[in-house]
Design a protein around this motif. Structure first.
Motif, PDB file in Angstrom:
ATOM      1  N   HIS A  86      -4.764  -0.226 -11.110  1.00 49.89           N
ATOM      2  CA  HIS A  86      -5.372   0.850 -12.015  1.00 49.89           C
ATOM      3  C   HIS A  86      -4.931   2.352 -11.461  1.00 49.89           C
ATOM      4  N   PRO A  87      -4.506   3.161 -12.016  1.00 45.47           N
ATOM      5  CA  PRO A  87      -4.528   4.520 -11.417  1.00 45.47           C
ATOM      6  C   PRO A  87      -5.599   5.066 -10.790  1.00 45.47           C
ATOM      7  N   MET A  88      -6.754   4.705 -11.368  1.00 41.48           N
ATOM      8  CA  MET A  88      -7.939   5.198 -10.716  1.00 41.48           C
ATOM      9  C   MET A  88      -8.612   4.218  -9.929  1.00 41.48           C
ATOM     10  N   LYS A  89      -7.966   3.201  -9.509  1.00 38.86           N
ATOM     11  CA  LYS A  89      -8.714   2.691  -8.500  1.00 38.86           C
ATOM     12  C   LYS A  89      -8.506   3.281  -7.088  1.00 38.86           C
ATOM     13  N   ARG A  90      -9.629   3.203  -6.246  1.00 40.35           N
ATOM     14  CA  ARG A  90      -9.697   3.939  -4.841  1.00 40.35           C
ATOM     15  C   ARG A  90      -8.508   3.405  -4.139  1.00 40.35           C
ATOM     16  N   VAL A 109      -1.914  10.249   4.569  1.00 34.27           N
ATOM     17  CA  VAL A 109      -1.294  10.321   3.172  1.00 34.27           C
ATOM     18  C   VAL A 109       0.005  11.340   3.513  1.00 34.27           C
ATOM     19  N   ASN A 127      -9.438  10.600   3.099  1.00 32.23           N
ATOM     20  CA  ASN A 127     -10.404   9.393   2.915  1.00 32.23           C
ATOM     21  C   ASN A 127      -9.953   8.596   1.803  1.00 32.23           C
ATOM     22  N   CYS A 136     -11.594   6.627   0.359  1.00 34.51           N
ATOM     23  CA  CYS A 136     -12.563   6.124  -0.641  1.00 34.51           C
ATOM     24  C   CYS A 136     -12.278   7.221  -1.835  1.00 34.51           C
ATOM     25  N   LEU A 137     -11.864   8.350  -1.467  1.00 35.18           N
ATOM     26  CA  LEU A 137     -11.826   9.413  -2.508  1.00 35.18           C
ATOM     27  C   LEU A 137     -10.413   9.867  -2.958  1.00 35.18           C
ATOM     28  N   VAL A 138      -9.442   8.876  -2.833  1.00 36.78           N
ATOM     29  CA  VAL A 138      -8.034   9.021  -3.274  1.00 36.78           C
ATOM     30  C   VAL A 138      -7.732   8.114  -4.253  1.00 36.78           C
ATOM     31  N   PRO A 139      -7.268   8.650  -5.572  1.00 35.56           N
ATOM     32  CA  PRO A 139      -7.046   7.529  -6.616  1.00 35.56           C
ATOM     33  C   PRO A 139      -5.695   7.129  -6.250  1.00 35.56           C
ATOM     34  N   ALA A 141      -3.135   6.614  -8.227  1.00 35.15           N
ATOM     35  CA  ALA A 141      -2.291   7.493  -8.664  1.00 35.15           C
ATOM     36  C   ALA A 141      -1.731   8.572  -7.789  1.00 35.15           C
ATOM     37  N   HIS A 142      -2.595   8.943  -6.929  1.00 36.81           N
ATOM     38  CA  HIS A 142      -2.258  10.190  -6.054  1.00 36.81           C
ATOM     39  C   HIS A 142      -1.434   9.609  -4.963  1.00 36.81           C
ATOM     40  N   VAL A 143      -0.944   8.328  -4.735  1.00 36.99           N
ATOM     41  CA  VAL A 143      -0.022   7.924  -3.690  1.00 36.99           C
ATOM     42  C   VAL A 143       1.189   7.633  -4.319  1.00 36.99           C
ATOM     43  N   ARG A 144       1.600   7.745  -5.624  1.00 37.33           N
ATOM     44  CA  ARG A 144       2.973   7.366  -6.199  1.00 37.33           C
ATOM     45  C   ARG A 144       3.995   8.190  -5.430  1.00 37.33           C
TER      46      ARG A 144
END
Lengths: 164, 288
Positions: free
Chosen positions: A15-19, A49, A55, A57-60, A62-65
């Motif tokens: 899921h894109p919102m998964k941590r 990243v 952190n 635990c605070l990165v969705p 989706a943000h590492v695509r």
């Protein structure tokens, strides 16, 4: 979602919102990244990243695509830091240690104690305090510098590691 | 993570246009940027929202540039980028200091100035800076853009004049004369949410008689964590400007702030620290 994990291109369905923290631990099987507080206070889940500490635990997710993610399992020269942590009593319960090592891995070889403090300001250790951790990092820097000098003296042409 | 992930819905626009259209047609959506605060609420299951608009990829919103003599800061600029920006370092050093004291490196690399404003916590570290700097916010919606004075933006605790179809796209800061000052008091030097946070500008008077440039003469002081929103303290500013009496200004200050007891501190402590910081500001920005 495609991204580069510890130098290898991976394709992970989540899921894109998964941590990012949960994706790494549950979907990628990389459990070196720890969950401490789950609110960005303790830094136990620190990963890089695109080379910058964050952190997990605070990165969705989706943000590492398309990004480069480096976990404790993929940190170059981690062994020297880890050995120094053991030597200097900078680790006790151990949950904060991977985060400290990842954060410290971004320091330049010539980083001052103030640089070290600033780089580690986002990591909390509740067992050893910070003096031992700072000492360990300084020791690892010195070891790296000694090795570089030795290589140079031996006439090696290999470029020494810029990182501590 | 206490929030169940599967019911959450994330919209991922490719451009600001896309984002504004989604806000208009698919709303209400919660805009998310660096997620350094939003994910704290998600982790603790205290966020009611389930539909989000991801701004992280909108590179058009990043970066700092000069527009004439003014600084224009893209809303998606991170605290780390603010600290590195030569424009910010030169024109708004108090923002560099504020950005350096938000969380640790991990948070500074992700958290954004637009997020600090959008989140609207009265403890937001950059907010007193923007208030004292008399910044302007650029808000966009599908087909329209408007500018709002930062000092008129917040209307109450986490309430603002931003409509649900609008995005904060940039912050504009006019040139500032005089000395800038920033101080944050928290539980520890790093990684702490502020108990009291203060930004101040002390103008320097130039010339004499009718030639005095009073526009820059009056100090501008803003405080966070001492009221439901960040506050300017105009009466306090006026007293410092006209009499220079720190004692009188400290008394006036007490009527201009309304701190509360909460998990981080007590109202009494905040009042005392706010008064002390006011004195410190005045002392440290004095012409030597």
């Amino acid at each position: 979602v495609k991204f580069v994990l510890n130098g290898k291109i991976v394709n992970v369905r989540a899921h894109p919102m998964k941590r990012l923290l949960d994706v790494l631990r549950e979907d990628c099987g990389l459990t070196g990244t720890k969950e401490g507080c789950g609110e960005g206070e303790c830094g136990a889940c620190t990963v890089l990243v695109d080379g910058q500490p964050a952190n997990a635990c605070l990165v969705p997710f989706a943000h590492v695509r398309g990004a480069r993610v480096t976990t404790i399992e993929g940190i170059r020269h981690a062994a020297a830091l880890q050995e120094a942590f053991v030597e200097d009593g900078a680790t006790q319960c151990g949950i904060c240690t991977p985060g400290f090592v990842v954060a410290a891995s971004t320091l330049r070889a010539d980083a001052s104690l103030d640089d070290v403090r600033a780089a580690l300001a986002g990591n909390i250790c509740r067992c050893t305090g910070y003096a031992a951790i700072h000492r360990a990092i300084r020791a690892a820097q010195e070891t790296a510098a000694r090795r570089r000098r030795a290589r140079k003296a031996a006439g090696g042409t290999r470029q020494g590691g810029r990182r501590a | 993570m206490r929030t169940a992930i599967s019911p959450l819905c994330l919209f991922e626009p490719r451009s600001i246009r896309d984002a504004l259209r989604m806000l208009r047609d698919e709303g209400p959506l919660v805009p998310m940027a660096g997620c350094t605060d939003l994910y704290v609420s998600l982790n603790f299951g205290t966020l009611a929202a389930t539909r989000f608009l991801d701004l992280w990829r909108l590179d058009e919103l990043r970066g700092v540039r000069m527009v004439g003599a003014s600084l224009r800061i893209g809303a998606l600029t991170t605290y780390a980028e603010l600290q590195r920006s030569p424009h910010v370092r030169r024109h708004l050093p108090m923002l560099v200091e504020a950005a350096a004291q938000v969380g640790g490196r991990q948070v500074q690399n992700r958290g954004t100035i637009g997020g600090n404003i959008g989140n609207g916590s009265p403890a937001g570290d950059t907010l007193p800076v923007l208030s004292a700097a008399e910044a302007t916010l650029v808000l966009q919606s599908a087909g329209a853009e408007r500018r709002v004075a930062f000092n008129g933006y917040f209307t109450g605790y986490r309430q603002s004049v931003r409509r649900s179809d609008e995005l904060i796209v940039a912050i504009e800061v006019p040139p500032i004369g005089g000395r800038q000052w920033f101080r944050k008091v928290g539980t520890r030097a790093a990684q702490a949410i502020s108990k009291v946070v203060v930004a101040g500008v002390r103008g320097t008077k130039t010339g004499t008689g009718s030639g005095v440039h009073v526009a820059n003469g009056r100090p501008r002081i803003a405080m966070g964590s001492v009221a439901p929103t960040v506050v300017r303290v105009p009466r306090t500013e006026e007293i410092l400007h006209s009499t220079g009496s720190v004692q009188e200004a400290q008394d006036a200050l007490q009527a201009e702030i309304a701190p509360i007891n909460d998990v981080r501190s007590t109202a009494a402590y905040r009042r005392r620290v706010a008064a002390n910081l006011l004195a410190r500001f005045w002392e440290e920005t004095e012409d030597k």
